[in-house]
Scaffold this motif. Structure first.
Motif, PDB file in Angstrom:
ATOM      1  N   ILE A   1       3.457   9.211 -14.465  1.00  0.00           N
ATOM      2  CA  ILE A   1       2.386   8.249 -14.221  1.00  0.00           C
ATOM      3  C   ILE A   1       1.211   8.621 -15.118  1.00  0.00           C
ATOM      4  CG2 ILE A   1       3.039   7.811 -11.815  1.00  0.00           C
ATOM      5  CD1 ILE A   1       0.681   9.592 -10.964  1.00  0.00           C
ATOM      6  N   TYR A   2       0.298   7.665 -15.277  1.00  0.00           N
ATOM      7  CA  TYR A   2      -0.939   7.914 -16.019  1.00  0.00           C
ATOM      8  C   TYR A   2      -2.090   7.697 -15.047  1.00  0.00           C
ATOM      9  CZ  TYR A   2       2.282   7.408 -19.894  1.00  0.00           C
ATOM     10  OH  TYR A   2       3.354   7.552 -20.748  1.00  0.00           O
ATOM     11  N   ALA A   3      -2.855   8.755 -14.847  1.00  0.00           N
ATOM     12  CA  ALA A   3      -3.917   8.667 -13.842  1.00  0.00           C
ATOM     13  C   ALA A   3      -4.951   9.762 -14.094  1.00  0.00           C
ATOM     14  CB  ALA A   3      -3.336   8.814 -12.434  1.00  0.00           C
TER      15      ALA A   3
ATOM     16  N   LEU B   1      -7.066  10.288  -2.316  1.00  0.00           N
ATOM     17  CA  LEU B   1      -5.975  11.230  -2.061  1.00  0.00           C
ATOM     18  C   LEU B   1      -5.530  11.162  -0.603  1.00  0.00           C
ATOM     19  CD1 LEU B   1      -7.243  14.310  -4.119  1.00  0.00           C
ATOM     20  CD2 LEU B   1      -5.250  12.890  -4.627  1.00  0.00           C
ATOM     21  N   GLN B   2      -6.461  10.889   0.290  1.00  0.00           N
ATOM     22  CA  GLN B   2      -6.110  10.774   1.704  1.00  0.00           C
ATOM     23  C   GLN B   2      -5.214   9.553   1.941  1.00  0.00           C
ATOM     24  OE1 GLN B   2      -7.015  12.927   4.481  1.00  0.00           O
ATOM     25  NE2 GLN B   2      -5.279  11.703   5.175  1.00  0.00           N
ATOM     26  N   ASP B   3      -5.554   8.440   1.274  1.00  0.00           N
ATOM     27  CA  ASP B   3      -4.730   7.231   1.411  1.00  0.00           C
ATOM     28  C   ASP B   3      -3.330   7.466   0.837  1.00  0.00           C
ATOM     29  OD1 ASP B   3      -6.644   5.755   2.680  1.00  0.00           O
ATOM     30  OD2 ASP B   3      -7.453   4.873   0.838  1.00  0.00           O
ATOM     31  N   ILE B   4      -3.266   8.171  -0.302  1.00  0.00           N
ATOM     32  CA  ILE B   4      -1.955   8.469  -0.896  1.00  0.00           C
ATOM     33  C   ILE B   4      -1.136   9.315   0.062  1.00  0.00           C
ATOM     34  CG2 ILE B   4      -0.792   9.703  -2.769  1.00  0.00           C
ATOM     35  CD1 ILE B   4      -3.058   8.868  -4.611  1.00  0.00           C
ATOM     36  N   ALA B   5      -1.768  10.328   0.658  1.00  0.00           N
ATOM     37  CA  ALA B   5      -1.055  11.197   1.590  1.00  0.00           C
ATOM     38  C   ALA B   5      -0.536  10.394   2.785  1.00  0.00           C
ATOM     39  CB  ALA B   5      -1.970  12.322   2.059  1.00  0.00           C
ATOM     40  N   ASN B   6      -1.339   9.471   3.285  1.00  0.00           N
ATOM     41  CA  ASN B   6      -0.916   8.671   4.428  1.00  0.00           C
ATOM     42  C   ASN B   6       0.227   7.730   4.077  1.00  0.00           C
ATOM     43  OD1 ASN B   6      -2.921   9.895   5.953  1.00  0.00           O
ATOM     44  ND2 ASN B   6      -4.413   8.253   5.618  1.00  0.00           N
ATOM     45  N   ARG B   7       0.120   7.057   2.939  1.00  0.00           N
ATOM     46  CA  ARG B   7       1.113   6.056   2.556  1.00  0.00           C
ATOM     47  C   ARG B   7       2.434   6.682   2.131  1.00  0.00           C
ATOM     48  NH1 ARG B   7      -1.255   0.959   1.692  1.00  0.00           N
ATOM     49  NH2 ARG B   7      -3.541   0.995   1.849  1.00  0.00           N
ATOM     50  N   VAL B   8       2.349   7.881   1.542  1.00  0.00           N
ATOM     51  CA  VAL B   8       3.562   8.543   1.045  1.00  0.00           C
ATOM     52  C   VAL B   8       4.125   9.510   2.081  1.00  0.00           C
ATOM     53  CG1 VAL B   8       4.468   9.954  -0.865  1.00  0.00           C
ATOM     54  CG2 VAL B   8       2.698   8.295  -1.308  1.00  0.00           C
TER      55      VAL B   8
ATOM     56  N   GLN C   1      16.313  18.274  -3.662  1.00  0.00           N
ATOM     57  CA  GLN C   1      15.564  17.703  -4.784  1.00  0.00           C
ATOM     58  C   GLN C   1      15.493  16.183  -4.674  1.00  0.00           C
ATOM     59  OE1 GLN C   1      16.203  19.268  -8.839  1.00  0.00           O
ATOM     60  NE2 GLN C   1      17.558  20.791  -7.930  1.00  0.00           N
ATOM     61  N   ALA C   2      16.586  15.577  -4.203  1.00  0.00           N
ATOM     62  CA  ALA C   2      16.600  14.124  -4.026  1.00  0.00           C
ATOM     63  C   ALA C   2      15.583  13.697  -2.969  1.00  0.00           C
ATOM     64  CB  ALA C   2      17.999  13.650  -3.645  1.00  0.00           C
ATOM     65  N   VAL C   3      15.522  14.447  -1.867  1.00  0.00           N
ATOM     66  CA  VAL C   3      14.545  14.137  -0.823  1.00  0.00           C
ATOM     67  C   VAL C   3      13.133  14.289  -1.366  1.00  0.00           C
ATOM     68  CG1 VAL C   3      13.644  14.843   1.418  1.00  0.00           C
ATOM     69  CG2 VAL C   3      16.120  14.801   1.032  1.00  0.00           C
ATOM     70  N   SER C   4      12.901  15.364  -2.111  1.00  0.00           N
ATOM     71  CA  SER C   4      11.571  15.602  -2.674  1.00  0.00           C
ATOM     72  C   SER C   4      11.174  14.514  -3.663  1.00  0.00           C
ATOM     73  CB  SER C   4      11.545  16.976  -3.366  1.00  0.00           C
ATOM     74  OG  SER C   4      10.300  17.219  -3.964  1.00  0.00           O
ATOM     75  N   SER C   5      12.151  13.990  -4.401  1.00  0.00           N
ATOM     76  CA  SER C   5      11.840  12.963  -5.396  1.00  0.00           C
ATOM     77  C   SER C   5      11.378  11.663  -4.750  1.00  0.00           C
ATOM     78  CB  SER C   5      13.068  12.694  -6.271  1.00  0.00           C
ATOM     79  OG  SER C   5      14.086  12.017  -5.547  1.00  0.00           O
ATOM     80  N   MET C   6      11.686  11.468  -3.460  1.00  0.00           N
ATOM     81  CA  MET C   6      11.262  10.242  -2.785  1.00  0.00           C
ATOM     82  C   MET C   6       9.738  10.148  -2.732  1.00  0.00           C
ATOM     83  SD  MET C   6      12.337   8.719   0.934  1.00  0.00           S
ATOM     84  CE  MET C   6      13.987   8.320   0.395  1.00  0.00           C
ATOM     85  N   TYR C   7       9.061  11.288  -2.625  1.00  0.00           N
ATOM     86  CA  TYR C   7       7.600  11.260  -2.646  1.00  0.00           C
ATOM     87  C   TYR C   7       7.100  10.696  -3.971  1.00  0.00           C
ATOM     88  CZ  TYR C   7       7.796  14.320   1.471  1.00  0.00           C
ATOM     89  OH  TYR C   7       8.030  14.833   2.715  1.00  0.00           O
ATOM     90  N   LYS C   8       7.742  11.125  -5.075  1.00  0.00           N
ATOM     91  CA  LYS C   8       7.336  10.623  -6.384  1.00  0.00           C
ATOM     92  C   LYS C   8       7.588   9.123  -6.495  1.00  0.00           C
ATOM     93  CE  LYS C   8       9.733  13.337  -9.031  1.00  0.00           C
ATOM     94  NZ  LYS C   8      10.212  14.000 -10.277  1.00  0.00           N
ATOM     95  N   ARG C   9       8.731   8.657  -5.973  1.00  0.00           N
ATOM     96  CA  ARG C   9       9.039   7.226  -6.057  1.00  0.00           C
ATOM     97  C   ARG C   9       7.998   6.413  -5.284  1.00  0.00           C
ATOM     98  NH1 ARG C   9      11.418   8.082 -10.363  1.00  0.00           N
ATOM     99  NH2 ARG C   9      13.063   9.659 -10.154  1.00  0.00           N
ATOM    100  N   ASN C  10       7.607   6.917  -4.132  1.00  0.00           N
ATOM    101  CA  ASN C  10       6.615   6.191  -3.337  1.00  0.00           C
ATOM    102  C   ASN C  10       5.247   6.173  -4.019  1.00  0.00           C
ATOM    103  OD1 ASN C  10       8.519   5.628  -1.382  1.00  0.00           O
ATOM    104  ND2 ASN C  10       7.971   7.364  -0.082  1.00  0.00           N
ATOM    105  N   ILE C  11       4.896   7.274  -4.698  1.00  0.00           N
ATOM    106  CA  ILE C  11       3.634   7.297  -5.447  1.00  0.00           C
ATOM    107  C   ILE C  11       3.703   6.332  -6.616  1.00  0.00           C
ATOM    108  CG2 ILE C  11       2.170   8.729  -6.922  1.00  0.00           C
ATOM    109  CD1 ILE C  11       2.810  11.096  -5.100  1.00  0.00           C
ATOM    110  N   GLN C  12       4.853   6.270  -7.302  1.00  0.00           N
ATOM    111  CA  GLN C  12       5.002   5.332  -8.419  1.00  0.00           C
ATOM    112  C   GLN C  12       4.871   3.893  -7.953  1.00  0.00           C
ATOM    113  OE1 GLN C  12       8.797   6.681  -9.959  1.00  0.00           O
ATOM    114  NE2 GLN C  12       7.828   7.700 -11.695  1.00  0.00           N
ATOM    115  N   ARG C  13       5.355   3.597  -6.753  1.00  0.00           N
ATOM    116  CA  ARG C  13       5.201   2.240  -6.224  1.00  0.00           C
ATOM    117  C   ARG C  13       3.722   1.901  -6.009  1.00  0.00           C
ATOM    118  NH1 ARG C  13       9.632   4.009  -2.809  1.00  0.00           N
ATOM    119  NH2 ARG C  13      11.593   3.121  -3.572  1.00  0.00           N
ATOM    120  N   LEU C  14       2.939   2.892  -5.621  1.00  0.00           N
ATOM    121  CA  LEU C  14       1.506   2.652  -5.412  1.00  0.00           C
ATOM    122  C   LEU C  14       0.815   2.264  -6.713  1.00  0.00           C
ATOM    123  CD1 LEU C  14       0.584   5.602  -3.003  1.00  0.00           C
ATOM    124  CD2 LEU C  14       1.023   3.213  -2.408  1.00  0.00           C
ATOM    125  N   THR C  15       1.262   2.814  -7.844  1.00  0.00           N
ATOM    126  CA  THR C  15       0.632   2.495  -9.133  1.00  0.00           C
ATOM    127  C   THR C  15       0.847   1.039  -9.510  1.00  0.00           C
ATOM    128  OG1 THR C  15       2.577   3.093 -10.472  1.00  0.00           O
ATOM    129  CG2 THR C  15       1.049   4.861  -9.886  1.00  0.00           C
TER     130      THR C  15
END
Length: 490
Positions: A409-411, A381-388, A359-373
């Motif tokens: 997040i709000y999106a 979506l392609q850029d998000i997939a590449n960056r995360v 779960q901790a490893v999986s949460s890293m994807y969320k943290r990286n998406i939050q940084r993008l906001t």
């Protein structure tokens, strides 16, 4: 046997008025050894007693009956008998022999586990807690037993009913350690991560003279849950911990009191300020139930300064793989942390923490998406997939949708062109409902603050503390000591 029959008659005759019950208590104490000597013959006499009327006498007989080894066949009948007693007994009578009642309830727990039916023990054990408690703020020896049954039966919601109560009275330190540890595991099971962090933190930082296995396991889970919930290891202050710190000061040498008095006052101020922040934060997010703790950033290699020296010296060394996992997590590189988890998979699995690690490893994807906001207003979506570092735009879309649903997040997502637009928090925080919500949070904070001041005053008025202060008065300045209320001036 004649003496046992006579005792049964006395139980039947002395279970009416409060004064008679007190007399009966003395008789039962005197007869306790003989009851244990006749334990194999007492079962038929229980049929002559009514647990709803003769609770104290029934308790003594029941405790003696269940004292010996119990087979699986016997456990079935004993479980029904004890459950019936717990449900119908008179609380005022069983509180005259709390140790007996606790012993019987713990044997009841052992017997339902022997039958491999922990769910059957959940409701009776909760009833037993309510009858034993002097108030909802009292942590009994049965609290950990109840939470263990909830864990084993996966009846997590029943456990949350007592985890929501503020605890100020603790009989034994081990009860607190187990209560917070089991409570943390139940909160994890319900995805109530902030409450889990508070409870696990209480275990790690509670006063201890020697390191114990409960604190070690709690620290491992604390690191993992902190990564899942905050993306980094943080440290909370809760009211339960502040009360513990105040109580711990009383047992330490007086020469340390000036320094620790300052620490205590800082903790109190930190608590009040942190509760203000956390209550307001939780109110604004619409989740008051998680507003009892405040978290600030902290290195995973350092425990809070108010943790015991034993914990400071030992916990980090005993949890080194988890410390290294947290350090790897902070780098933000998913490939690195996945490689570390794979290399230490056996260790995490033997600790029964592999699920939390994943779960901790999986949460890293969320943290990286939050940084993008924080950087972009619009992103494909392609850029998000590449960056995360996700495998496909579809996987990125699933993560974004789940984060929107969870309020992380709000999106909005434009399905036509595959673009994600990041938005500001739509809540304006000016509706009548929100103001009422904040006001109720502040009112609860004020109640907790008064309770904390009351505990502090009781400690200042403690006779042992005053006696030591009087003996050592010549060695210190007057300002080294807490102000003593006027009625205790000497």
């Amino acid at each position: 046997m004649n003496s046992v029959e006579g005792l049964v008659n006395q139980i039947q005759g002395l279970s009416t008025t409060a004064s008679d019950v007190l007399s009966l208590q003395n008789l039962l104490k005197q007869a306790d050894d003989s009851l244990h000597a006749e334990s194999t013959r007492l079962l038929p006499f229980l049929d002559q007693l009514d647990p709803s009327k003769h609770s104290l006498g029934y308790l003594y007989f029941l405790e003696a009956c269940t004292a010996g080894p119990v087979t699986k066949e016997q456990a079935g009948s004993y479980v029904l008998m004890i459950a019936r007693f717990i449900t119908s007994c008179i609380a005022e009578q069983i509180r005259l022999a709390p140790d007996k009642f606790i012993t019987v309830c713990k044997r009841f727990k052992d017997q339902v586990l022997l039958l491999e039916e922990p769910l059957c023990g959940v409701a009776p054990m909760l009833t037993a807690i309510r009858k034993l408690q002097s108030s909802s703020e009292h942590l009994t020896a049965l609290h950990p037993e109840f939470l263990l049954l909830c864990l084993l039966s996966r009846c997590y919601k029943a456990g949350l009913s007592i985890l929501e109560e503020d605890v100020f009275e603790v009989d034994q330190p081990r009860d607190l350690f187990l209560f917070c540890y089991y409570g943390g595991m139940i909160s994890i099971g319900q995805k109530w991560f902030q409450k889990a962090l508070e409870l696990l933190h209480n275990v790690v930082t509670a006063p201890m003279s020697t390191v114990n296995a409960i604190a070690v396991e709690a620290f491992k889970k604390y690191i993992l849950v902190s990564l899942i919930h905050h993306g980094q290891v943080c440290s909370p202050i809760s009211i339960h911990h502040v009360v513990l710190c105040i109580k711990d000061v009383q047992t330490k040498p007086l020469k340390q009191r000036k320094k620790e008095r300052m620490i205590r006052l800082v903790l109190k101020l930190s608590y009040v300020l942190s509760c203000c922040s956390s209550f307001l934060s939780s109110s604004l997010s619409g989740d008051l139930s998680h507003g009892l703790s405040f978290f600030w950033l902290q290195s995973p290699t350092n425990l809070p300064k108010y943790a015991s020296s034993v914990a400071q010296r030992n916990l980090k060394n005993l949890c080194q793989p988890y410390i290294e996992l947290a350090n790897s997590y902070s780098n933000g590189k998913i490939a690195d942390i996945e490689a570390y988890v794979e290399a230490n998979k056996d260790k995490f699995e033997s600790d029964n923490n592999l699920g939390l690690v994943k779960q901790a490893v999986s949460s890293m994807y969320k943290r990286n998406i939050q940084r993008l906001t924080q950087t972009y207003l619009t992103l494909s979506l392609q850029d998000i997939a590449n960056r995360v570092q996700l495998n496909s735009p579809k996987e990125a879309e699933m993560h974004v949708l789940q984060m929107i649903k969870d309020g992380e997040i709000y999106a909005t997502i434009n399905q036509k062109d595959g673009m994600v637009r990041f938005l500001e928090d739509p809540e304006q925080y000016k509706t009548c409902e929100m103001i009422e919500h904040i006001d109720s949070s502040i009112q609860r904070l004020m109640t907790l603050s008064k309770k904390l001041n009351g505990v502090d005053e009781l400690m200042s008025c403690d006779p042992l503390y005053l006696l030591k202060a009087g003996r050592e008065r010549q060695r210190f300045d007057f300002d080294d000591f807490d102000n003593v209320p006027q009625r205790f001036n000497i």
